[in-house]
Design an enzyme around this catalytic site. Structure first.
Site, PDB file in Angstrom:
ATOM      1  N   TYR A  74      -6.796  -8.124  -6.353  1.00  0.00           N
ATOM      2  CA  TYR A  74      -6.192  -9.747  -6.647  1.00  0.00           C
ATOM      3  C   TYR A  74      -7.261 -10.337  -6.900  1.00  0.00           C
ATOM      4  O   TYR A  74      -6.570 -12.038  -7.406  1.00  0.00           O
ATOM      5  CB  TYR A  74      -6.109  -9.883  -4.860  1.00  0.00           C
ATOM      6  CG  TYR A  74      -4.478  -9.487  -4.231  1.00  0.00           C
ATOM      7  CD1 TYR A  74      -3.702  -8.219  -5.150  1.00  0.00           C
ATOM      8  CD2 TYR A  74      -3.980  -9.417  -3.669  1.00  0.00           C
ATOM      9  CE1 TYR A  74      -2.250  -7.480  -5.056  1.00  0.00           C
ATOM     10  CE2 TYR A  74      -2.551  -8.581  -3.345  1.00  0.00           C
ATOM     11  CZ  TYR A  74      -2.220  -7.691  -3.598  1.00  0.00           C
ATOM     12  OH  TYR A  74      -1.102  -6.875  -3.807  1.00  0.00           O
TER      13      TYR A  74
ATOM     14  N   ASP B 212      -0.513   6.607  -1.026  1.00  0.00           N
ATOM     15  CA  ASP B 212       0.777   7.721  -1.144  1.00  0.00           C
ATOM     16  C   ASP B 212       2.055   8.411  -0.271  1.00  0.00           C
ATOM     17  O   ASP B 212       2.885   8.708   0.525  1.00  0.00           O
ATOM     18  CB  ASP B 212       0.738   8.090  -2.381  1.00  0.00           C
ATOM     19  CG  ASP B 212      -0.015   9.180  -2.936  1.00  0.00           C
ATOM     20  OD1 ASP B 212      -0.865   9.031  -2.055  1.00  0.00           O
ATOM     21  OD2 ASP B 212       0.061  10.001  -3.340  1.00  0.00           O
TER      22      ASP B 212
ATOM     23  N   ASP C 146      -1.709  -5.405   1.446  1.00  0.00           N
ATOM     24  CA  ASP C 146      -0.562  -6.265   1.357  1.00  0.00           C
ATOM     25  C   ASP C 146       0.345  -5.088   1.422  1.00  0.00           C
ATOM     26  O   ASP C 146       1.508  -5.371   2.615  1.00  0.00           O
ATOM     27  CB  ASP C 146      -0.495  -5.576   0.443  1.00  0.00           C
ATOM     28  CG  ASP C 146       0.357  -7.780  -0.123  1.00  0.00           C
ATOM     29  OD1 ASP C 146       1.228  -7.805   0.876  1.00  0.00           O
ATOM     30  OD2 ASP C 146       0.624  -8.139  -1.362  1.00  0.00           O
TER      31      ASP C 146
ATOM     32  N   ASP D 238       3.227  -4.694   5.396  1.00  0.00           N
ATOM     33  CA  ASP D 238       4.893  -5.577   4.784  1.00  0.00           C
ATOM     34  C   ASP D 238       5.693  -3.878   5.883  1.00  0.00           C
ATOM     35  O   ASP D 238       6.164  -3.947   6.213  1.00  0.00           O
ATOM     36  CB  ASP D 238       5.325  -5.929   3.480  1.00  0.00           C
ATOM     37  CG  ASP D 238       4.936  -7.505   3.735  1.00  0.00           C
ATOM     38  OD1 ASP D 238       4.080  -7.911   5.001  1.00  0.00           O
ATOM     39  OD2 ASP D 238       6.104  -7.779   3.010  1.00  0.00           O
TER      40      ASP D 238
ATOM     41  N   LYS E 140      -7.246   5.827  -2.377  1.00  0.00           N
ATOM     42  CA  LYS E 140      -6.598   6.445  -3.703  1.00  0.00           C
ATOM     43  C   LYS E 140      -7.752   7.477  -4.511  1.00  0.00           C
ATOM     44  O   LYS E 140      -8.340   6.907  -6.110  1.00  0.00           O
ATOM     45  CB  LYS E 140      -5.989   5.494  -4.265  1.00  0.00           C
ATOM     46  CG  LYS E 140      -4.842   5.969  -5.351  1.00  0.00           C
ATOM     47  CD  LYS E 140      -3.883   6.998  -4.928  1.00  0.00           C
ATOM     48  CE  LYS E 140      -2.998   7.517  -6.049  1.00  0.00           C
ATOM     49  NZ  LYS E 140      -2.084   8.294  -5.644  1.00  0.00           N
TER      50      LYS E 140
END
Ligand code: NAD
Length: 367
Positions: A135, A222, A246, A250, A190
């Protein structure tokens, strides 16, 4: 102690008013000062994060933030949009650690999209690194590709990067948080594909050597996304980078049923923090007096715990929230048959009453 109160837009003003009411009855020695932020600040001062608001936030021990944003600002140039205020505050205050607890209250298990037995008693904490990763990584932009599958074609690119100190400090935050809970950290990466996250995994493992009393597991993102809906109660503290955090935070939020119940905290190295509900400004219900103020009230409790060193007062608020839920009071978003639908203000009043009852009880016991 000084608290900067930044209500913002939409339901922000309604829910923050209820949290302020609750803070006031605690009768603690703090000063609260309010300033505009987001669209409200753009209207008042031509910028979503005016200098005076930023100065107040910097000078305060903690910031209680409502929410910002409204569809009517979507056509403004990016730097003037309300959401820039929150990014500016994160950057200016160095808020690198984002805490998002996902707690499923027994009274609200039916509101989750998962089977009640999977979420009943759920209490996990997602810690997201907030100021690095893809980001913020440079360079980024658009250009003409010189290689890849389509040389000569227009392409866009971002840069994923993490430095050792950035990973070390968030790892310390996670291990220390786990020590106050069930002593288990799941570091999500990852590493099988990304160099950045192989480095992340290596550094987290090194920091772990200082916390032999805390269990550490590594999980690919994942798999973590799957496990969160398969067996969420297996997690205790989850720590991850900005982008994975992020998304996973959620996902975890939805396990609990209503976004109107979920607080969050963003802290810097000095434990100065910004506390806000996990939801946005909900323009669709703004001004109707039906928003759920509990996420903001619980954010105020986190503020007392993390930045203002008032864990007892925080516990009193948390107990009061639990008590109003057991009394069957519900705002529209969590309402179901057999419970009593209340307005934003009535919910705030009920929490105030429960806190006050708690205060009297404590005083009686101590006296
Ligand atoms: P939202 O979180 O505002 O709303 C999503 C849905 O949840 C809506 O149906 C809303 O009515 C409901 N909801 C949210 N909070 C609630 C509450 N306390 N009680 C009851 N229902 C609640 O997300 P959105 O609609 O995608 O975004 C609206 C605006 O908020 C946008 O401008 C967006 O950019 C902004 N936003 C701001 C923040 C922030 O200030 N940190 C975060 C997310 C979105």
């Amino acid at each position: 102690m000084k608290i900067a109160i930044l209500p913002g837009d939409g339901i922000g003003t309604e829910i923050v008013a209820e949290a302020v009411k609750v803070l006031k009855v605690l009768d603690l020695p703090f000063e609260m000062e309010t300033a505009p932020v987001g669209g409200a600040a753009y209207e008042a001062a031509g910028h979503p994060l005016p200098e005076s608001t930023l100065a107040l936030a910097k000078a305060a021990d903690a910031v209680l933030f409502g929410a910002v944003g409204d569809w009517k600002y979507d056509t403004l140039e990016r730097r003037l949009r309300p959401e820039q205020a929150i990014l500016g505050l994160r950057r200016e205050l160095g808020l690198f650690a984002n805490f998002r607890p996902a707690i499923c209250y027994p009274e609200l298990t039916h509101a989750s999209s998962l089977k009640p037995e999977l979420v009943a008693g759920l209490d996990i904490l997602i810690i997201r690194e907030l100021t690095g990763d893809i980001y913020f990584g440079q360079p980024r932009g658009r250009r003409t590709a010189v290689d890849g599958h389509f040389p000569g074609a227009e392409e866009a690119f971002d840069t994923m990067r993490y430095s050792r100190p950035e990973i070390e400090r968030i790892a310390h935050v996670a291990f220390q948080a786990a020590r106050k809970r069930n002593r288990k950290v799941t570091s999500v990466d990852k590493a099988n594909v990304l160099e950045t996250f192989q480095f992340w995994k290596d550094v987290v493992t090194e920091v772990h050597a200082q916390y032999p009393d805390v269990e550490l597991e590594h999980m690919y993102v994942d798999n973590a996304a799957m496990q969160l809906v398969k067996a969420p109660k297996k997690f205790d503290v989850v720590v991850t980078g900005n982008m994975f955090g992020d998304i996973l935070s959620d996902e975890a939020a939805m396990l609990t049923g209503s976004i109107g119940m979920l607080p969050s905290a963003s802290l810097n190295a000095a434990n100065q923090g910004l506390y806000e509900p996990s939801h946005g400004s909900a323009p669709d219900i703004a001004g109707k007096g039906i928003a759920n103020p509990l996420a903001t009230i619980l954010s105020a409790a986190m503020m007392l715990k993390f930045s203002l060193n008032q864990p007892e007062a925080a516990a009193r608020i948390e107990a009061a929230v639990q008590s109003v839920l057991s009394q069957g009071l519900r705002t529209a978003d969590i309402h179901s048959e057999g419970t009593r639908k209340v307005s934003t203000r009535e919910m705030g009043d009920a929490v105030v009453a429960a806190v006050t009852a708690g205060v009297t009880m404590t005083k009686t016991i101590k006296g």
